[in-house]
Write an enzyme that holds these catalytic residues in place. Structure first.
Site, mmCIF file in Angstrom:
data_model
loop_
_atom_site.group_PDB
_atom_site.id
_atom_site.type_symbol
_atom_site.label_atom_id
_atom_site.label_comp_id
_atom_site.label_asym_id
_atom_site.label_seq_id
_atom_site.Cartn_x
_atom_site.Cartn_y
_atom_site.Cartn_z
ATOM 1 N N SER A 14 0.824 -1.214 0.000
ATOM 2 C CA SER A 14 0.000 0.000 0.000
ATOM 3 C C SER A 14 0.853 1.257 0.000
ATOM 4 O O SER A 14 0.577 2.205 0.711
ATOM 5 C CB SER A 14 -0.934 -0.016 1.207
ATOM 6 O OG SER A 14 -0.161 -0.090 2.382
ATOM 7 N N SER A 16 1.021 3.452 -2.336
ATOM 8 C CA SER A 16 0.215 4.584 -2.815
ATOM 9 C C SER A 16 -0.672 5.111 -1.705
ATOM 10 O O SER A 16 -0.798 6.329 -1.536
ATOM 11 C CB SER A 16 -0.634 4.173 -4.014
ATOM 12 O OG SER A 16 0.207 3.837 -5.074
ATOM 13 N N LYS A 67 -4.193 -1.968 -16.790
ATOM 14 C CA LYS A 67 -3.916 -0.652 -17.383
ATOM 15 C C LYS A 67 -4.425 -0.508 -18.825
ATOM 16 O O LYS A 67 -4.761 0.587 -19.250
ATOM 17 C CB LYS A 67 -2.415 -0.347 -17.334
ATOM 18 C CG LYS A 67 -1.912 -0.029 -15.932
ATOM 19 C CD LYS A 67 -0.447 0.396 -15.969
ATOM 20 C CE LYS A 67 0.107 0.608 -14.586
ATOM 21 N NZ LYS A 67 1.488 1.083 -14.582
ATOM 22 N N ASP A 103 2.464 7.623 -15.481
ATOM 23 C CA ASP A 103 3.753 6.904 -15.395
ATOM 24 C C ASP A 103 4.842 7.653 -16.178
ATOM 25 O O ASP A 103 5.979 7.776 -15.722
ATOM 26 C CB ASP A 103 3.623 5.483 -15.959
ATOM 27 C CG ASP A 103 2.968 4.525 -14.968
ATOM 28 O OD1 ASP A 103 3.043 4.783 -13.748
ATOM 29 O OD2 ASP A 103 2.386 3.523 -15.416
ATOM 30 N N ALA A 127 9.955 -3.846 -22.996
ATOM 31 C CA ALA A 127 8.999 -3.327 -23.977
ATOM 32 C C ALA A 127 7.569 -3.535 -23.470
ATOM 33 O O ALA A 127 6.633 -3.657 -24.258
ATOM 34 C CB ALA A 127 9.212 -4.029 -25.322
ATOM 35 N N GLY A 128 7.408 -3.590 -22.154
ATOM 36 C CA GLY A 128 6.084 -3.746 -21.547
ATOM 37 C C GLY A 128 5.471 -2.380 -21.251
ATOM 38 O O GLY A 128 5.856 -1.374 -21.856
ATOM 39 N N GLY A 129 4.533 -2.356 -20.312
ATOM 40 C CA GLY A 129 3.791 -1.129 -20.004
ATOM 41 C C GLY A 129 4.667 0.018 -19.536
ATOM 42 O O GLY A 129 4.527 1.148 -20.016
ATOM 43 N N TYR A 212 11.239 -0.632 -7.841
ATOM 44 C CA TYR A 212 11.323 0.160 -6.601
ATOM 45 C C TYR A 212 11.392 -0.699 -5.345
ATOM 46 O O TYR A 212 11.472 -0.168 -4.240
ATOM 47 C CB TYR A 212 10.146 1.143 -6.515
ATOM 48 C CG TYR A 212 8.800 0.499 -6.723
ATOM 49 C CD1 TYR A 212 8.175 -0.217 -5.710
ATOM 50 C CD2 TYR A 212 8.167 0.588 -7.955
ATOM 51 C CE1 TYR A 212 6.959 -0.830 -5.922
ATOM 52 C CE2 TYR A 212 6.945 -0.022 -8.171
ATOM 53 C CZ TYR A 212 6.342 -0.729 -7.145
ATOM 54 O OH TYR A 212 5.140 -1.342 -7.363
HETATM 55 P P1 NAP Z 1 5.052 -5.793 -18.208
HETATM 56 O O1 NAP Z 1 4.191 -4.980 -19.086
HETATM 57 O O2 NAP Z 1 4.608 -7.154 -17.795
HETATM 58 O O3 NAP Z 1 6.490 -5.915 -18.931
HETATM 59 C C1 NAP Z 1 7.526 -6.672 -18.362
HETATM 60 C C2 NAP Z 1 8.815 -6.470 -19.145
HETATM 61 O O4 NAP Z 1 9.865 -7.152 -18.442
HETATM 62 C C3 NAP Z 1 8.802 -7.041 -20.553
HETATM 63 O O5 NAP Z 1 9.624 -6.259 -21.385
HETATM 64 C C4 NAP Z 1 9.425 -8.432 -20.339
HETATM 65 O O6 NAP Z 1 10.035 -8.966 -21.507
HETATM 66 C C5 NAP Z 1 10.481 -8.107 -19.325
HETATM 67 N N1 NAP Z 1 10.891 -9.265 -18.528
HETATM 68 C C6 NAP Z 1 10.211 -9.855 -17.512
HETATM 69 N N2 NAP Z 1 10.926 -10.881 -16.998
HETATM 70 C C7 NAP Z 1 12.086 -10.938 -17.713
HETATM 71 C C8 NAP Z 1 13.227 -11.778 -17.650
HETATM 72 N N3 NAP Z 1 13.336 -12.767 -16.748
HETATM 73 N N4 NAP Z 1 14.235 -11.538 -18.516
HETATM 74 C C9 NAP Z 1 14.163 -10.542 -19.424
HETATM 75 N N5 NAP Z 1 13.098 -9.714 -19.528
HETATM 76 C C10 NAP Z 1 12.075 -9.910 -18.675
HETATM 77 O O7 NAP Z 1 5.362 -5.031 -16.828
HETATM 78 P P2 NAP Z 1 5.467 -3.450 -16.595
HETATM 79 O O8 NAP Z 1 4.158 -2.900 -16.203
HETATM 80 O O9 NAP Z 1 6.185 -2.848 -17.751
HETATM 81 O O10 NAP Z 1 6.364 -3.402 -15.272
HETATM 82 C C11 NAP Z 1 7.755 -3.639 -15.327
HETATM 83 C C12 NAP Z 1 8.385 -3.261 -13.986
HETATM 84 O O11 NAP Z 1 8.239 -1.859 -13.797
HETATM 85 C C13 NAP Z 1 7.701 -3.918 -12.769
HETATM 86 O O12 NAP Z 1 8.677 -4.326 -11.848
HETATM 87 C C14 NAP Z 1 6.858 -2.790 -12.181
HETATM 88 O O13 NAP Z 1 6.670 -2.919 -10.777
HETATM 89 C C15 NAP Z 1 7.743 -1.595 -12.499
HETATM 90 N N6 NAP Z 1 7.017 -0.321 -12.572
HETATM 91 C C16 NAP Z 1 7.504 0.686 -11.799
HETATM 92 C C17 NAP Z 1 6.861 1.900 -11.826
HETATM 93 C C18 NAP Z 1 7.386 3.005 -10.968
HETATM 94 O O14 NAP Z 1 6.674 4.004 -10.759
HETATM 95 N N7 NAP Z 1 8.621 2.913 -10.482
HETATM 96 C C19 NAP Z 1 5.734 2.121 -12.644
HETATM 97 C C20 NAP Z 1 5.294 1.061 -13.444
HETATM 98 C C21 NAP Z 1 5.936 -0.159 -13.394
HETATM 99 P P3 NAP Z 1 9.152 -9.770 -22.609
HETATM 100 O O15 NAP Z 1 8.448 -8.723 -23.415
HETATM 101 O O16 NAP Z 1 10.157 -10.516 -23.399
HETATM 102 O O17 NAP Z 1 8.211 -10.658 -21.841
#
Ligand code: NAP
Length: 267
Positions: A14, A16, A67, A103, A127-129, A212
């Protein structure tokens, strides 16, 4: 009482709630606003959003996996969120739900405190969200972006959309010549792992990890050891939350109070 909520699945922590409620207290609006969290399964998302209207919930912070899917239940999507293709913030104005993405604002605010971005060579791993929001923001500020991702297809699609370059994780040696390196994958989340070998880092670079938890990931620890500048994932989290706070309350957020609440947060 104006209620704001985080929704996601699973949603176990929590952070946020801590930062938003600390902000309400500081501005003496804690008797008007309260911030809660709720776990919403994907199959219940449509009903949950109908509930937001029915209960007159003022604001919703949307986390994974909702999202993208939440967008179809909203009345209006702001232009940045539309381009990014994801909403992390919903504002309810008299029953009309508007979607935003903060974000990219969070990431760019944190980065701009360290450097100017125009024409900087930036590597984005992932290349995710999170990567989508960051690449969008970087390109808006004139940075030159190369995306590295495990799935080459996703890297290629993202690069095409935002006029960037792309590569697989097999060419990470290219990181050595970058000005800024951003880990936008979940690697390092609650684990002592990094996709980036420390031999590709140097002290003139800026290293940003979106992860984080823990605050100091292996990537950040390696960057600090060689004297590089770092941007922590919690800074992105803070600034995206600040943008949300201002959308929900219409007031200027008390940044230092909210930063302290985040820094003192324990799982
Ligand atoms: P997502 O859409 O599920 O994308 C995950 C990404 O990580 C994809 O590019 C995936 O590659 C890659 N990945 C996952 N496991 C991997 C591994 N073992 N080896 C290589 N690449 C791997 O998730 P997301 O929303 O982008 O979130 C990603 C991270 O950012 C999370 O930890 C989240 O908590 C964090 N985040 C932080 C903030 C902040 O404010 N600090 C905001 C948003 C998100 P593939 O495409 O090949 O599957």
């Amino acid at each position: 009482m104006k209620i704001c909520l985080s929704i996601g699945y699973p949603i176990k922590t929590s952070r946020s709630s801590s930062i938003h409620n600390a902000g309400y207290k500081k501005l003496r609006i804690a008797d008007e606003f309260i911030y809660l969290r709720a776990e919403v399964k994907p199959k219940d998302l449509k009903d949950a959003i109908a509930g937001v209207k029915a209960f007159g919930i003022r604001g919703v912070s949307v986390t994974m996996p909702h999202k993208q899917t939440v967008m179809k239940y909203l009345d209006k999507i702001d232009k940045d969120a539309k381009k990014i293709g994801a909403v992390n913030t919903i504002v309810n104005d008299n029953g009309r739900l508007a979607g935003f993405n903060t974000d990219w604002i969070g990431a760019l605010t944190a980065l701009k405190k360290r450097t100017n971005l125009k024409e900087k060579q930036v590597a984005v791993i992932g290349a995710g969200g999170a990567a989508r929001a960051i690449v969008y923001g970087l390109r808006r500020k004139g940075a030159l972006v190369k995306i590295f991702n495990r799935s080459l297809k996703k890297a290629k699609e993202l690069a095409k959309e935002f006029k960037s370059q792309f590569s697989s994780l097999d060419s990470l040696e290219e990181l050595a010549k970058m000005d800024i390196i951003i880990n936008a994958t979940s690697v390092g989340m609650n684990e002592d792992q990094s996709l980036v070998d420390k031999k590709f880092l140097n002290k003139n670079q800026i290293i940003f990890d979106v992860v984080y938890s823990p605050k100091e990931t292996l990537l950040i620890k390696n960057a600090l050891k060689i004297g590089a500048k770092v941007v922590y994932g919690y800074e992105m989290l803070l600034y995206q939350g600040i943008a949300q706070f201002e959308l929900y309350t219409g007031m200027k957020a008390p940044i230092e109070t909210m930063r302290k609440a985040l820094e003192s947060y324990e799982n």
